[in-house]
Design a protein around this motif. Structure first.
Motif, PDB file in Angstrom:
ATOM      1  N   VAL A 183       0.871  -1.174   0.000  1.00 30.69           N
ATOM      2  CA  VAL A 183       0.000   0.000   0.000  1.00 30.69           C
ATOM      3  C   VAL A 183       0.906   1.222   0.000  1.00 30.69           C
ATOM      4  O   VAL A 183       1.888   1.288   0.745  1.00 30.69           O
ATOM      5  CB  VAL A 183      -0.918   0.013   1.241  1.00 30.69           C
ATOM      6  N   SER A 184       0.573   2.189  -0.842  1.00 30.48           N
ATOM      7  CA  SER A 184       1.353   3.426  -0.917  1.00 30.48           C
ATOM      8  C   SER A 184       0.464   4.601  -0.539  1.00 30.48           C
ATOM      9  O   SER A 184      -0.714   4.640  -0.887  1.00 30.48           O
ATOM     10  CB  SER A 184       1.924   3.614  -2.323  1.00 30.48           C
ATOM     11  N   LEU A 185       1.035   5.554   0.186  1.00 29.67           N
ATOM     12  CA  LEU A 185       0.279   6.703   0.679  1.00 29.67           C
ATOM     13  C   LEU A 185       1.092   7.965   0.487  1.00 29.67           C
ATOM     14  O   LEU A 185       2.291   7.995   0.786  1.00 29.67           O
ATOM     15  CB  LEU A 185      -0.030   6.529   2.174  1.00 29.67           C
ATOM     16  N   CYS A 186       0.439   9.006   0.018  1.00 29.96           N
ATOM     17  CA  CYS A 186       1.015  10.351  -0.005  1.00 29.96           C
ATOM     18  C   CYS A 186       0.371  11.120   1.140  1.00 29.96           C
ATOM     19  O   CYS A 186      -0.784  11.532   1.043  1.00 29.96           O
ATOM     20  CB  CYS A 186       0.729  11.037  -1.339  1.00 29.96           C
ATOM     21  N   PRO A 187       1.084  11.295   2.263  1.00 28.10           N
ATOM     22  CA  PRO A 187       0.473  11.933   3.427  1.00 28.10           C
ATOM     23  C   PRO A 187       0.146  13.413   3.226  1.00 28.10           C
ATOM     24  O   PRO A 187      -0.766  13.928   3.864  1.00 28.10           O
ATOM     25  CB  PRO A 187       1.507  11.740   4.544  1.00 28.10           C
ATOM     26  N   GLU A 188       0.851  14.107   2.333  1.00 27.19           N
ATOM     27  CA  GLU A 188       0.560  15.522   2.109  1.00 27.19           C
ATOM     28  C   GLU A 188      -0.862  15.744   1.580  1.00 27.19           C
ATOM     29  O   GLU A 188      -1.477  16.762   1.850  1.00 27.19           O
ATOM     30  CB  GLU A 188       1.542  16.153   1.099  1.00 27.19           C
ATOM     31  N   LEU A 189      -1.372  14.785   0.796  1.00 26.01           N
ATOM     32  CA  LEU A 189      -2.690  14.942   0.180  1.00 26.01           C
ATOM     33  C   LEU A 189      -3.672  13.864   0.608  1.00 26.01           C
ATOM     34  O   LEU A 189      -4.823  13.882   0.184  1.00 26.01           O
ATOM     35  CB  LEU A 189      -2.560  14.931  -1.349  1.00 26.01           C
ATOM     36  N   ASP A 190      -3.229  12.917   1.425  1.00 24.72           N
ATOM     37  CA  ASP A 190      -4.057  11.799   1.863  1.00 24.72           C
ATOM     38  C   ASP A 190      -4.621  11.034   0.663  1.00 24.72           C
ATOM     39  O   ASP A 190      -5.809  10.730   0.592  1.00 24.72           O
ATOM     40  CB  ASP A 190      -5.176  12.267   2.793  1.00 24.72           C
TER      41      ASP A 190
END
Length: 75
Positions: free
Chosen positions: A19-26
């Protein structure tokens, strides 16, 4: 010419995939391999930027993200 931005990708194993996540944009995605999860996240982010209006981007964009390791007591 399109503007390029640098964002954070957090990738972790989940079951048989990643699973990959971009925390800046959720924004999140997934894949069978680390590279596939990363590539799928890039695609998801590009689609987000194409579809979102400026107010949504501004509302969701977190300016500061710190990724670090911490130690906690267990048990």
């Amino acid at each position: 010419m399109k503007r390029r931005v640098q964002l954070t990708a957090v990738i972790e194993r989940e079951g048989d995939g990643y699973v990959s996540l971009c925390p800046e944009l959720d924004v999140a995605s997934q894949g069978d391999t680390i590279e596939e999860a990363r590539s799928n996240l890039v695609e998801a982010l590009e689609l987000f930027f194409e579809a979102a209006d400026e107010s949504e981007i501004d509302a969701r964009l977190s300016g500061e993200v710190y990724v670090t390791r911490i130690e906690v007591a267990v048990g």
